[in-house]
Design a protein around this motif. Structure first.
Motif, PDB file in Angstrom:
ATOM      1  N   GLU A 138     -22.215 -19.753 -45.582  1.00 12.01           N
ATOM      2  CA  GLU A 138     -22.166 -20.369 -46.909  1.00 12.01           C
ATOM      3  C   GLU A 138     -22.724 -19.402 -47.941  1.00 12.01           C
ATOM      4  OE1 GLU A 138     -24.646 -23.546 -45.795  1.00 12.01           O
ATOM      5  OE2 GLU A 138     -23.012 -24.816 -45.028  1.00 12.01           O
ATOM      6  N   PRO A 139     -22.032 -19.220 -49.064  1.00  9.34           N
ATOM      7  CA  PRO A 139     -22.521 -18.289 -50.100  1.00  9.34           C
ATOM      8  C   PRO A 139     -23.937 -18.635 -50.539  1.00  9.34           C
ATOM      9  CG  PRO A 139     -20.280 -18.985 -50.569  1.00  9.34           C
ATOM     10  CD  PRO A 139     -20.763 -19.846 -49.433  1.00  9.34           C
ATOM     11  N   ASP A 140     -24.738 -17.606 -50.696  1.00  9.02           N
ATOM     12  CA  ASP A 140     -26.130 -17.768 -51.131  1.00  9.02           C
ATOM     13  C   ASP A 140     -26.264 -17.087 -52.485  1.00  9.02           C
ATOM     14  OD1 ASP A 140     -28.840 -18.239 -51.255  1.00  9.02           O
ATOM     15  OD2 ASP A 140     -29.378 -16.616 -49.879  1.00  9.02           O
ATOM     16  N   GLY A 141     -25.972 -17.845 -53.546  1.00 11.97           N
ATOM     17  CA  GLY A 141     -25.976 -17.267 -54.885  1.00 11.97           C
ATOM     18  C   GLY A 141     -24.560 -17.164 -55.420  1.00 11.97           C
ATOM     19  N   PRO A 142     -24.354 -16.401 -56.491  1.00  7.14           N
ATOM     20  CA  PRO A 142     -23.017 -16.242 -57.070  1.00  7.14           C
ATOM     21  C   PRO A 142     -22.039 -15.666 -56.053  1.00  7.14           C
ATOM     22  CG  PRO A 142     -24.700 -15.339 -58.515  1.00  7.14           C
ATOM     23  CD  PRO A 142     -25.386 -15.658 -57.228  1.00  7.14           C
ATOM     24  N   PRO A 143     -20.731 -15.951 -56.227  1.00  3.85           N
ATOM     25  CA  PRO A 143     -19.732 -15.486 -55.243  1.00  3.85           C
ATOM     26  C   PRO A 143     -19.754 -13.985 -55.000  1.00  3.85           C
ATOM     27  CG  PRO A 143     -18.770 -17.086 -56.743  1.00  3.85           C
ATOM     28  CD  PRO A 143     -20.130 -16.782 -57.281  1.00  3.85           C
ATOM     29  N   ASP A 144     -20.125 -13.205 -56.002  1.00  2.00           N
ATOM     30  CA  ASP A 144     -20.119 -11.751 -55.849  1.00  2.00           C
ATOM     31  C   ASP A 144     -21.474 -11.185 -55.441  1.00  2.00           C
ATOM     32  OD1 ASP A 144     -21.396 -12.325 -58.183  1.00  2.00           O
ATOM     33  OD2 ASP A 144     -20.370 -10.796 -59.402  1.00  2.00           O
ATOM     34  N   ALA A 145     -22.413 -12.052 -55.063  1.00  4.31           N
ATOM     35  CA  ALA A 145     -23.763 -11.586 -54.730  1.00  4.31           C
ATOM     36  C   ALA A 145     -23.811 -10.880 -53.377  1.00  4.31           C
ATOM     37  CB  ALA A 145     -24.739 -12.760 -54.731  1.00  4.31           C
ATOM     38  N   GLY A 146     -22.856 -11.184 -52.498  1.00  2.00           N
ATOM     39  CA  GLY A 146     -22.856 -10.551 -51.176  1.00  2.00           C
ATOM     40  C   GLY A 146     -23.949 -11.069 -50.280  1.00  2.00           C
ATOM     41  N   ARG A 147     -24.277 -12.369 -50.428  1.00  2.00           N
ATOM     42  CA  ARG A 147     -25.302 -12.992 -49.576  1.00  2.00           C
ATOM     43  C   ARG A 147     -24.745 -14.309 -49.043  1.00  2.00           C
ATOM     44  NH1 ARG A 147     -28.499 -12.017 -54.128  1.00  2.00           N
ATOM     45  NH2 ARG A 147     -28.706 -14.281 -54.453  1.00  2.00           N
ATOM     46  N   TRP A 148     -25.079 -14.590 -47.763  1.00  2.00           N
ATOM     47  CA  TRP A 148     -24.646 -15.832 -47.136  1.00  2.00           C
ATOM     48  C   TRP A 148     -25.785 -16.411 -46.298  1.00  2.00           C
ATOM     49  CZ3 TRP A 148     -21.949 -11.336 -47.369  1.00  2.00           C
ATOM     50  CH2 TRP A 148     -20.685 -11.356 -47.965  1.00  2.00           C
ATOM     51  N   ARG A 149     -25.643 -17.688 -45.962  1.00  2.00           N
ATOM     52  CA  ARG A 149     -26.540 -18.353 -45.018  1.00  2.00           C
ATOM     53  C   ARG A 149     -25.701 -18.885 -43.858  1.00  2.00           C
ATOM     54  NH1 ARG A 149     -32.319 -18.298 -45.917  1.00  2.00           N
ATOM     55  NH2 ARG A 149     -32.574 -17.718 -48.098  1.00  2.00           N
ATOM     56  N   LEU A 150     -26.075 -18.513 -42.654  1.00  2.00           N
ATOM     57  CA  LEU A 150     -25.337 -18.951 -41.467  1.00  2.00           C
ATOM     58  C   LEU A 150     -25.924 -20.253 -40.945  1.00  2.00           C
ATOM     59  CD1 LEU A 150     -25.017 -15.569 -39.510  1.00  2.00           C
ATOM     60  CD2 LEU A 150     -23.453 -16.545 -41.201  1.00  2.00           C
ATOM     61  N   THR A 151     -25.041 -21.239 -40.735  1.00  2.00           N
ATOM     62  CA  THR A 151     -25.480 -22.544 -40.266  1.00  2.00           C
ATOM     63  C   THR A 151     -24.533 -23.029 -39.176  1.00  2.00           C
ATOM     64  OG1 THR A 151     -26.370 -23.100 -42.453  1.00  2.00           O
ATOM     65  CG2 THR A 151     -26.011 -24.924 -40.920  1.00  2.00           C
ATOM     66  N   GLY A 213     -29.595 -21.809 -41.546  1.00  2.00           N
ATOM     67  CA  GLY A 213     -29.663 -21.095 -42.806  1.00  2.00           C
ATOM     68  C   GLY A 213     -30.089 -19.647 -42.668  1.00  2.00           C
ATOM     69  N   VAL A 214     -29.626 -18.977 -41.619  1.00  3.60           N
ATOM     70  CA  VAL A 214     -30.000 -17.576 -41.362  1.00  3.60           C
ATOM     71  C   VAL A 214     -29.410 -16.684 -42.454  1.00  3.60           C
ATOM     72  CG1 VAL A 214     -29.799 -15.639 -39.758  1.00  3.60           C
ATOM     73  CG2 VAL A 214     -30.162 -17.965 -38.887  1.00  3.60           C
ATOM     74  N   PRO A 215     -30.236 -15.901 -43.152  1.00  7.36           N
ATOM     75  CA  PRO A 215     -29.711 -15.069 -44.248  1.00  7.36           C
ATOM     76  C   PRO A 215     -29.023 -13.805 -43.732  1.00  7.36           C
ATOM     77  CG  PRO A 215     -32.081 -14.746 -44.036  1.00  7.36           C
ATOM     78  CD  PRO A 215     -31.708 -15.827 -43.044  1.00  7.36           C
ATOM     79  N   VAL A 216     -27.868 -13.504 -44.292  1.00  6.84           N
ATOM     80  CA  VAL A 216     -27.171 -12.247 -44.040  1.00  6.84           C
ATOM     81  C   VAL A 216     -26.634 -11.729 -45.368  1.00  6.84           C
ATOM     82  CG1 VAL A 216     -26.524 -12.692 -41.637  1.00  6.84           C
ATOM     83  CG2 VAL A 216     -25.037 -13.485 -43.477  1.00  6.84           C
ATOM     84  N   THR A 217     -26.417 -10.422 -45.418  1.00  8.49           N
ATOM     85  CA  THR A 217     -25.920  -9.808 -46.645  1.00  8.49           C
ATOM     86  C   THR A 217     -24.692  -8.961 -46.346  1.00  8.49           C
ATOM     87  OG1 THR A 217     -27.175  -7.743 -46.460  1.00  8.49           O
ATOM     88  CG2 THR A 217     -28.329  -9.641 -47.423  1.00  8.49           C
ATOM     89  N   ARG A 218     -24.148  -8.387 -47.384  1.00  9.65           N
ATOM     90  CA  ARG A 218     -22.987  -7.516 -47.226  1.00  9.65           C
ATOM     91  C   ARG A 218     -23.310  -6.339 -46.304  1.00  9.65           C
ATOM     92  NH1 ARG A 218     -21.922  -7.113 -52.183  1.00  9.65           N
ATOM     93  NH2 ARG A 218     -20.244  -8.635 -52.337  1.00  9.65           N
ATOM     94  N   ASP A 219     -24.556  -5.885 -46.321  1.00 12.01           N
ATOM     95  CA  ASP A 219     -24.953  -4.778 -45.445  1.00 12.01           C
ATOM     96  C   ASP A 219     -24.891  -5.150 -43.965  1.00 12.01           C
ATOM     97  OD1 ASP A 219     -25.387  -3.162 -47.618  1.00 12.01           O
ATOM     98  OD2 ASP A 219     -27.546  -3.528 -47.694  1.00 12.01           O
ATOM     99  N   ASP A 220     -24.938  -6.448 -43.666  1.00 10.70           N
ATOM    100  CA  ASP A 220     -24.860  -6.910 -42.278  1.00 10.70           C
ATOM    101  C   ASP A 220     -23.430  -7.118 -41.820  1.00 10.70           C
ATOM    102  OD1 ASP A 220     -27.728  -7.169 -41.991  1.00 10.70           O
ATOM    103  OD2 ASP A 220     -27.584  -8.980 -43.222  1.00 10.70           O
ATOM    104  N   MET A 221     -22.480  -7.044 -42.714  1.00 13.13           N
ATOM    105  CA  MET A 221     -21.095  -7.323 -42.370  1.00 13.13           C
ATOM    106  C   MET A 221     -20.532  -6.220 -41.475  1.00 13.13           C
ATOM    107  SD  MET A 221     -17.992  -8.136 -45.038  1.00 13.13           S
ATOM    108  CE  MET A 221     -18.997  -9.368 -45.884  1.00 13.13           C
ATOM    109  N   VAL A 222     -19.817  -6.635 -40.432  1.00  7.53           N
ATOM    110  CA  VAL A 222     -19.148  -5.702 -39.524  1.00  7.53           C
ATOM    111  C   VAL A 222     -17.647  -5.784 -39.813  1.00  7.53           C
ATOM    112  CG1 VAL A 222     -18.718  -5.054 -37.125  1.00  7.53           C
ATOM    113  CG2 VAL A 222     -20.929  -6.038 -37.776  1.00  7.53           C
TER     114      VAL A 222
END
Length: 379
Positions: A138-151, A213-222
């Motif tokens: 789920e997006p964590d912040g604005p759509p272009d923030a590159g942050r998500w929460r895994l649930t 709600g595990v936080p991940v960012t664009r840097d974590d994307m594979v």
């Protein structure tokens, strides 16, 4: 060397691998706790250079080399084989699709046997149908923030919950089915990540991962966003023929045990091997194993050569090899009789181990569906 015969160097390498496994790895495997990650065993795989074989410096491992590794180790220690294979399965998404930073952070640790990885694809309601994934990013912040929460939850994950990092496949909402899935590299110390071991029939570590709600960012994307299904499939396409190799290794170990027992055991006035009912079973089993082995080698060589029909070949190899292994172990148990069912007997161990490969990385029924689909492709 052709797809149907190993050359002298390959045969020598396999013999050396079997000897090394019996001498150095099997004792460590025997001291491990069933259902838990055996870190001394993983460390030994690194120290002996076997993980470097799995992750060569020049690029991804050849599928045939991966098969020879897995078959040779499995003949002597299924625990050692599985520990090596799981390192590959959890890490190859990063090798094939990860960033330079991700590879620099984790590959040296994995190759050295200091970090344990997991491939987190399956869920309670998404096994063979990987397109049914529900773990939400789920997006964590604005759509272009590159942050998500895994649930959500992952289930039947090898090395969970003890792995140091996992390649996690989550739904980012870009589409239904296999579309809209993104892969993330998630270290074990992320807040909100927990899990529990599962008590399974096979002795290797399997568990759940729970994402609160595990936080991940664009840097974590594979790989690319919404293209995580392709990341998973590229890894599975490489490893699927080698599941067949694992099965062939177990089948050969079972046959070797049956041959030795039939030669030594006396019944009805002579050795068991002189009874046609026994000798014909051994002959049939040996023939099936050799056919499975050749199909596995052919599929791996086709993958290495970039053949267009690798999906069909890999499915055929996994199907025949895993079903053959089940038959080989069952036959060996039958020839041994009740002694094979004693806890701690090689065949009792193989009887528990051999069942799972017919399910994971695409169940037998899924492999048949793939083969049938490929037979009609282009007609």
């Amino acid at each position: 060397m052709t797809a149907f015969a190993l050359g002298p160097q390959e045969q020598k390498w396999c013999a050396e691998l079997r000897a090394l496994t019996a001498e150095r790895l099997r004792p460590l495997a025997d001291r491990g706790e069933p259902g838990r990650v055996n870190r001394p065993l993983v460390a030994a795989l690194g120290e002996l250079g076997l993980l470097r074989r799995l992750f060569p410096a020049e690029g991804p491992v050849r599928a045939l080399d991966l098969c020879l590794l897995r078959e040779s180790l499995a003949q002597e220690s299924t625990e050692a084989e599985t520990a090596l294979a799981l390192q590959g399965l959890g890490t190859y998404p990063v090798v094939q699709s990860g960033t330079e930073q991700q590879r620099a952070r984790w590959l040296p640790e994995v190759v050295a046997g200091r970090a344990v990885s997991a491939f987190a694809l399956s869920e309670p309601d998404a096994g063979s149908d990987a397109g049914a994934l529900a773990l939400a990013a789920e997006p964590d912040g604005p759509p272009d923030a590159g942050r998500w929460r895994l649930t959500g939850e992952k289930c039947w994950i090898s090395n969970a919950p003890e792995a140091d990092f996992a390649t996690v496949f989550a739904r980012t909402g870009g589409g239904a089915g296999s579309r809209g899935i993104t892969a993330f590299l998630v270290p074990a110390d992320r807040p909100g990540l927990s899990g529990a071991p599962l008590d399974m029939l096979s002795p290797h570590p399997i568990g759940t991962l729970v994402f609160d709600g595990v936080p991940v960012t664009r840097d974590d994307m594979v790989g690319e966003p919404d293209r995580g299904f392709g990341v998973a499939m590229r890894t599975l396409n490489l490893f699927r023929p080698s599941v067949g190799a694992f099965a062939v290794g177990m089948a050969q170990a079972a046959l070797d045990a049956a041959l030795a027992h039939a030669a030594d055991r006396t019944a009805f006035g002579g050795p068991l091997k002189d009874l046609q009912a026994v000798s014909h079973q051994l002959a049939e089993t040996a023939t099936r194993i050799e056919a499975a082995r050749l199909l596995v080698y052919a599929a791996a060589t086709a993958y290495d050569n970039g053949a267009p029909d690798i999906a069909k070949r890999s499915a055929m190899a996994k199907l025949l090899a895993t079903e053959t292994a089940q038959q080989a172990v069952d036959t060996a148990v039958q020839i041994h009789g009740a002694r094979a069912l004693h806890r701690g007997h090689l065949l009792e161990h193989l009887y528990r181990e051999v069942r799972a490969p017919r399910i994971y990385e695409g169940a037998t029924e899924v492999q048949r569906s793939i083969i049938a689909r490929e037979l009609y492709r282009g007609r």
